[in-house]
Design a protein around this motif. Sequence first.
Motif, PDB file in Angstrom:
ATOM      1  N   ILE A 160     -13.709  -4.327   7.254  1.00 43.27           N
ATOM      2  CA  ILE A 160     -14.873  -4.538   6.377  1.00 43.27           C
ATOM      3  C   ILE A 160     -15.571  -3.205   6.111  1.00 43.27           C
ATOM      4  O   ILE A 160     -15.931  -2.888   4.976  1.00 43.27           O
ATOM      5  N   ASP A 161     -15.746  -2.410   7.163  1.00 37.92           N
ATOM      6  CA  ASP A 161     -16.347  -1.097   6.995  1.00 37.92           C
ATOM      7  C   ASP A 161     -15.509  -0.216   6.079  1.00 37.92           C
ATOM      8  O   ASP A 161     -16.033   0.516   5.243  1.00 37.92           O
ATOM      9  N   PHE A 162     -14.188  -0.324   6.243  1.00 37.76           N
ATOM     10  CA  PHE A 162     -13.296   0.480   5.406  1.00 37.76           C
ATOM     11  C   PHE A 162     -13.543   0.198   3.927  1.00 37.76           C
ATOM     12  O   PHE A 162     -13.728   1.109   3.123  1.00 37.76           O
ATOM     13  N   MET A 163     -13.565  -1.083   3.589  1.00 32.98           N
ATOM     14  CA  MET A 163     -13.790  -1.432   2.178  1.00 32.98           C
ATOM     15  C   MET A 163     -15.134  -0.925   1.679  1.00 32.98           C
ATOM     16  O   MET A 163     -15.238  -0.409   0.565  1.00 32.98           O
ATOM     17  N   ASN A 164     -16.138  -1.063   2.497  1.00 33.38           N
ATOM     18  CA  ASN A 164     -17.469  -0.639   2.047  1.00 33.38           C
ATOM     19  C   ASN A 164     -17.600   0.879   1.963  1.00 33.38           C
ATOM     20  O   ASN A 164     -18.312   1.398   1.115  1.00 33.38           O
ATOM     21  N   PHE A 199      -9.056  -8.133   2.746  1.00 29.25           N
ATOM     22  CA  PHE A 199      -8.885  -7.330   1.533  1.00 29.25           C
ATOM     23  C   PHE A 199      -8.814  -8.211   0.291  1.00 29.25           C
ATOM     24  O   PHE A 199      -9.316  -7.841  -0.772  1.00 29.25           O
ATOM     25  N   LYS A 200      -8.185  -9.392   0.438  1.00 31.44           N
ATOM     26  CA  LYS A 200      -8.124 -10.306  -0.703  1.00 31.44           C
ATOM     27  C   LYS A 200      -9.545 -10.718  -1.118  1.00 31.44           C
ATOM     28  O   LYS A 200      -9.891 -10.719  -2.301  1.00 31.44           O
ATOM     29  N   LEU A 201     -10.373 -11.021  -0.130  1.00 35.80           N
ATOM     30  CA  LEU A 201     -11.776 -11.359  -0.421  1.00 35.80           C
ATOM     31  C   LEU A 201     -12.446 -10.219  -1.186  1.00 35.80           C
ATOM     32  O   LEU A 201     -13.146 -10.427  -2.180  1.00 35.80           O
ATOM     33  N   GLY A 202     -12.227  -9.020  -0.703  1.00 35.65           N
ATOM     34  CA  GLY A 202     -12.850  -7.854  -1.342  1.00 35.65           C
ATOM     35  C   GLY A 202     -12.338  -7.610  -2.740  1.00 35.65           C
ATOM     36  O   GLY A 202     -13.067  -7.084  -3.591  1.00 35.65           O
ATOM     37  N   GLU A 203     -11.093  -8.023  -2.982  1.00 29.75           N
ATOM     38  CA  GLU A 203     -10.551  -7.842  -4.337  1.00 29.75           C
ATOM     39  C   GLU A 203     -11.040  -8.926  -5.275  1.00 29.75           C
ATOM     40  O   GLU A 203     -11.337  -8.664  -6.439  1.00 29.75           O
ATOM     41  N   GLU A 204     -11.105 -10.148  -4.757  1.00 36.68           N
ATOM     42  CA  GLU A 204     -11.595 -11.262  -5.587  1.00 36.68           C
ATOM     43  C   GLU A 204     -13.007 -10.991  -6.067  1.00 36.68           C
ATOM     44  O   GLU A 204     -13.342 -11.199  -7.223  1.00 36.68           O
ATOM     45  N   ASN A 205     -13.824 -10.564  -5.160  1.00 40.50           N
ATOM     46  CA  ASN A 205     -15.209 -10.278  -5.535  1.00 40.50           C
ATOM     47  C   ASN A 205     -15.848  -9.336  -4.517  1.00 40.50           C
ATOM     48  O   ASN A 205     -16.240  -9.764  -3.426  1.00 40.50           O
ATOM     49  N   PRO A 206     -15.955  -8.069  -4.862  1.00 44.48           N
ATOM     50  CA  PRO A 206     -16.517  -7.080  -3.937  1.00 44.48           C
ATOM     51  C   PRO A 206     -17.841  -7.525  -3.324  1.00 44.48           C
ATOM     52  O   PRO A 206     -18.095  -7.278  -2.152  1.00 44.48           O
ATOM     53  N   LEU A 233      -5.206 -11.573   8.985  1.00 49.83           N
ATOM     54  CA  LEU A 233      -6.660 -11.451   8.865  1.00 49.83           C
ATOM     55  C   LEU A 233      -7.028 -10.297   7.931  1.00 49.83           C
ATOM     56  O   LEU A 233      -7.820 -10.458   7.000  1.00 49.83           O
ATOM     57  N   ILE A 234      -6.430  -9.154   8.177  1.00 52.14           N
ATOM     58  CA  ILE A 234      -6.808  -7.984   7.376  1.00 52.14           C
ATOM     59  C   ILE A 234      -6.425  -8.172   5.914  1.00 52.14           C
ATOM     60  O   ILE A 234      -7.189  -7.860   5.004  1.00 52.14           O
ATOM     61  N   HIS A 235      -5.250  -8.756   5.695  1.00 51.77           N
ATOM     62  CA  HIS A 235      -4.872  -9.009   4.302  1.00 51.77           C
ATOM     63  C   HIS A 235      -5.839  -9.998   3.649  1.00 51.77           C
ATOM     64  O   HIS A 235      -6.177  -9.862   2.480  1.00 51.77           O
ATOM     65  N   TYR A 236      -6.255 -10.965   4.426  1.00 53.53           N
ATOM     66  CA  TYR A 236      -7.221 -11.935   3.889  1.00 53.53           C
ATOM     67  C   TYR A 236      -8.545 -11.254   3.527  1.00 53.53           C
ATOM     68  O   TYR A 236      -9.112 -11.486   2.461  1.00 53.53           O
ATOM     69  N   ASP A 241      -5.341   0.582  -2.523  1.00 46.08           N
ATOM     70  CA  ASP A 241      -4.097   0.002  -2.999  1.00 46.08           C
ATOM     71  C   ASP A 241      -3.362  -0.623  -1.806  1.00 46.08           C
ATOM     72  O   ASP A 241      -3.901  -0.671  -0.697  1.00 46.08           O
ATOM     73  N   THR A 242      -2.157  -1.112  -2.049  1.00 45.18           N
ATOM     74  CA  THR A 242      -1.433  -1.803  -0.971  1.00 45.18           C
ATOM     75  C   THR A 242      -1.118  -0.851   0.176  1.00 45.18           C
ATOM     76  O   THR A 242      -1.094  -1.268   1.336  1.00 45.18           O
ATOM     77  N   ASN A 243      -0.892   0.422  -0.133  1.00 39.02           N
ATOM     78  CA  ASN A 243      -0.669   1.392   0.939  1.00 39.02           C
ATOM     79  C   ASN A 243      -1.860   1.461   1.876  1.00 39.02           C
ATOM     80  O   ASN A 243      -1.702   1.501   3.098  1.00 39.02           O
ATOM     81  N   ASP A 244      -3.071   1.481   1.269  1.00 37.50           N
ATOM     82  CA  ASP A 244      -4.276   1.514   2.098  1.00 37.50           C
ATOM     83  C   ASP A 244      -4.333   0.301   3.018  1.00 37.50           C
ATOM     84  O   ASP A 244      -4.663   0.408   4.198  1.00 37.50           O
ATOM     85  N   ILE A 245      -4.017  -0.841   2.443  1.00 36.31           N
ATOM     86  CA  ILE A 245      -4.074  -2.065   3.243  1.00 36.31           C
ATOM     87  C   ILE A 245      -3.092  -1.975   4.412  1.00 36.31           C
ATOM     88  O   ILE A 245      -3.426  -2.301   5.558  1.00 36.31           O
ATOM     89  N   GLU A 246      -1.872  -1.512   4.115  1.00 36.07           N
ATOM     90  CA  GLU A 246      -0.890  -1.372   5.194  1.00 36.07           C
ATOM     91  C   GLU A 246      -1.369  -0.382   6.245  1.00 36.07           C
ATOM     92  O   GLU A 246      -1.227  -0.596   7.442  1.00 36.07           O
ATOM     93  N   ARG A 247      -1.912   0.721   5.770  1.00 30.70           N
ATOM     94  CA  ARG A 247      -2.386   1.737   6.703  1.00 30.70           C
ATOM     95  C   ARG A 247      -3.479   1.176   7.617  1.00 30.70           C
ATOM     96  O   ARG A 247      -3.441   1.358   8.846  1.00 30.70           O
ATOM     97  N   VAL A 248      -4.433   0.509   7.030  1.00 29.66           N
ATOM     98  CA  VAL A 248      -5.512  -0.086   7.822  1.00 29.66           C
ATOM     99  C   VAL A 248      -4.928  -1.066   8.839  1.00 29.66           C
ATOM    100  O   VAL A 248      -5.294  -1.064  10.018  1.00 29.66           O
ATOM    101  N   THR A 249      -4.014  -1.903   8.377  1.00 30.39           N
ATOM    102  CA  THR A 249      -3.396  -2.873   9.277  1.00 30.39           C
ATOM    103  C   THR A 249      -2.698  -2.168  10.445  1.00 30.39           C
ATOM    104  O   THR A 249      -2.908  -2.505  11.623  1.00 30.39           O
ATOM    105  N   ASN A 250      -1.873  -1.200  10.103  1.00 31.36           N
ATOM    106  CA  ASN A 250      -1.134  -0.495  11.145  1.00 31.36           C
ATOM    107  C   ASN A 250      -2.055   0.270  12.086  1.00 31.36           C
ATOM    108  O   ASN A 250      -1.851   0.282  13.302  1.00 31.36           O
ATOM    109  N   PHE A 251      -3.066   0.914  11.497  1.00 33.41           N
ATOM    110  CA  PHE A 251      -4.007   1.649  12.341  1.00 33.41           C
ATOM    111  C   PHE A 251      -4.654   0.709  13.340  1.00 33.41           C
ATOM    112  O   PHE A 251      -4.773   1.021  14.539  1.00 33.41           O
ATOM    113  N   CYS A 252      -5.059  -0.424  12.838  1.00 27.89           N
ATOM    114  CA  CYS A 252      -5.750  -1.396  13.679  1.00 27.89           C
ATOM    115  C   CYS A 252      -4.857  -1.850  14.838  1.00 27.89           C
ATOM    116  O   CYS A 252      -5.269  -1.843  16.006  1.00 27.89           O
ATOM    117  N   ILE A 253      -3.643  -2.255  14.501  1.00 30.80           N
ATOM    118  CA  ILE A 253      -2.733  -2.734  15.549  1.00 30.80           C
ATOM    119  C   ILE A 253      -2.421  -1.622  16.538  1.00 30.80           C
ATOM    120  O   ILE A 253      -2.457  -1.814  17.761  1.00 30.80           O
TER     121      ILE A 253
END
Lengths: 199, 199, 199, 199
Positions: free
Chosen positions: C165-169, C98-105, C93-96, C182-194
């Motif tokens: 979503i809040d993180f990206m905004n 972030f992908k949305l946010g990268e495709e079009n903020p 979910l989180i990767h998805y 970057d990908t580190n941020d995405i991993e961090r967010v994912t890990n933090f969440c879990i």
Amino acid sequence: MNTWSFMRVTDGNKIEQVEKACITLMVQKGYGGASVSEMAKRAGVSKGYLYRFYKNKEELVQSLLTRHIDLILDHINNSLQQNNSLKEVISFLIHYLFKLGEENPDNIKFVYVLIHDYNFQFELKQQEDIKKVIQRVYHIGLKQGIFNEYCREEEIFSIALIYPIDFMNLRFKNTFGSAGWDTNDIERVTNFCISALRK
Amino acid sequence: MNTWSFMRVTDGNKIEQVEKACITLMVQKGYGGASVSEMAKRAGVSKGYLYRFYKNKEELVQSLLTRHIDLILDHINNSLQQNNSLKEVISFLIHYLFKLGEENPDNIKFVYVLIHDYNFQFELKQQEDIKKVIQRVYHIGLKQGIFNEYCREEEIFSIALIYPIDFMNLRFKNTFGSAGWDTNDIERVTNFCISALRK
Amino acid sequence: MNTWSFMRVTDGNKIEQVEKACITLMVQKGYGGASVSEMAKRAGVSKGYLYRFYKNKEELVQSLLTRHIDLILDHINNSLQQNNSLKEVISFLIHYLFKLGEENPDNIKFVYVLIHDYNFQFELKQQEDIKKVIQRVYHIGLKQGIFNEYCREEEIFSIALIYPIDFMNLRFKNTFGSAGWDTNDIERVTNFCISALRK
Amino acid sequence: MNTWSFMRVTDGNKIEQVEKACITLMVQKGYGGASVSEMAKRAGVSKGYLYRFYKNKEELVQSLLTRHIDLILDHINNSLQQNNSLKEVISFLIHYLFKLGEENPDNIKFVYVLIHDYNFQFELKQQEDIKKVIQRVYHIGLKQGIFNEYCREEEIFSIALIYPIDFMNLRFKNTFGSAGWDTNDIERVTNFCISALRK
DNA sequence: AATGAATGAGAATTCATTCAT
DNA sequence: TATGAATGAATTCTCATTCAT
């Protein structure tokens, strides 16, 4: 000096400030755009104070116009009482108008703006005064027999009074590329005016 | 007549009505006093409609002024292209101005009010056009060698253009006791104007 | 290719353009500030056309929100159908997101803005869908016995969906000094969440 | 009590009423949908009065947001000055936020709506204040060595501040079927938050 | 005498929406 | 199917004027 006379002096200053502010704003923004609040603020008085002297905005402006015009009429009348020739009367008038414009351009701009505004007529009494003065000037010219055949009272008004005022404002607006005037300009305007009325 | 042409006529009428209302109100109440709402109401259109054609109130008024002045400039230019003498050019101009005033007093009042308002300058391009036209008239007079020594471009403008407009408005305002004018008046104004510029 | 299918293609494009314009403007100016006229202009269609597809402005925006949320729900549901672990579901979910946010903020900004607006609730049916999906995720976690004692359905929603979503905004708004991720941020967010949900 | 102090109280009340009305309408209708006219009507003051205190609608709303956020920041700063542990700081903050939400739901809704609106950023100075406060909280946690490896300043902000606000609004919106909260909920949110940041 | 808080009508302008074509 | 002219209510904001103190 008692408090009363001290107060009067203060008052006079305040009202003077209001009038200055009114003129400046009328010229800068026009009747509709000039707000009473801004006049009061610029003059350093309260709005309420202002309304104790003038019934409303229109009366303030109208009274100022009347006073400005009266000054000009007084000047012409003085000139007439000294048994001057038509040329002298007109020359004195035009020099006086230019002097007003030099002392404070806003004064001439103010008169210019208002006498061409359909919302501000001359007060009835003043309109009579204007007619009388113009008639007296006209009669001097008639007596001297120097008018050309196309010259009537209206032309005295338009040429000896309005044309110099328009001239100054044309220069203020820089329409034809010169911004102020010098003594040569004043002489030229005077001569043009007299020549226009003469045979 | 098909529906399409009917629509167009309707459209044209609406804008025409707006412009008529604008001119009337500008003359009656001045720029500040004339409200867009009232213009729309008088013209029988909605406020929103009006704003589809003009960005704002100022643009509406400015565009109308520009058009009115352009008509006058066009007329002078036509006259100049016909190799007319100075006298003819001026005479044609003044007769044209009086014709405008007769067709609809508001048109001349509108021009009169706005050209003396410090909030409305001529558009830059038009100011150049005015200068050019006045210069051409001036050069004709120079070539013919008929100007008196006090006459410059400014005097052409003030006497041949502004003075007739002022004359009509003086009559509209009934300042000196006559309300309209007749052909004699027109001739007199014309002759006075030419005589004022001449040696 | 027949005309009908041709028309459909054209239509699809037009509506797509409208939706793009709507999202952009909603993000830039908010619901009140985004005007239907500007949406139509940006999309290159007429206002009338737009109203043939959407009853009004609100419906246009609401339908877009619903579709955006539906895409996210679909993604989670797909993930759930593959018998993934809680960690996998959340990570996908989180990767998805972030992908949305990268495709079009704008897409993520749009969702962010609307889900926090009291004028736009989720449609009733969609609200049920959300509840169901969150419940399924919750039950997986329960079955796996990995939740800490403070974790309920609300926390799944707030942490696994809203927090990314809040993180990206927060990054879009540059509140803490970093603008993208970057990908580190995405991993961090994912890990933090879990980690936040786990014992 | 003298007349003067009576006046002051009246004044204070009026502005207070305006602010209450503003908050209520902002929450109910959003920035674009909340009209100044309605705010004035609800507050029982004239539109003109309102504009003597706020330059425009935006300034009114922005100033209210700033004040609300400042109150929260002040509270955290007080807590920090008392040498509290991270757990205490966060617990005090969350209890304070819930107290705000209990005193008047609109206050928390108002903050919730505006901090997620792209048209309202925190004022520059306040943004710095927020950064500073969050940094101080972060450093306490670092010193105590209790953060998990995924926790940064952003997470402090999102989890300790935004998550409780979101929680209350989720309840206000009744998204997951419960409408208010009790002390158990507050404890759970507090514990969840601390647990989320901890190792 | 002097203030300025308070008003509320009215200004300019915008915009969602409709509908005839 | 697609347009865009036309509306008019609603919005933000201003300002001349009043009046209690």
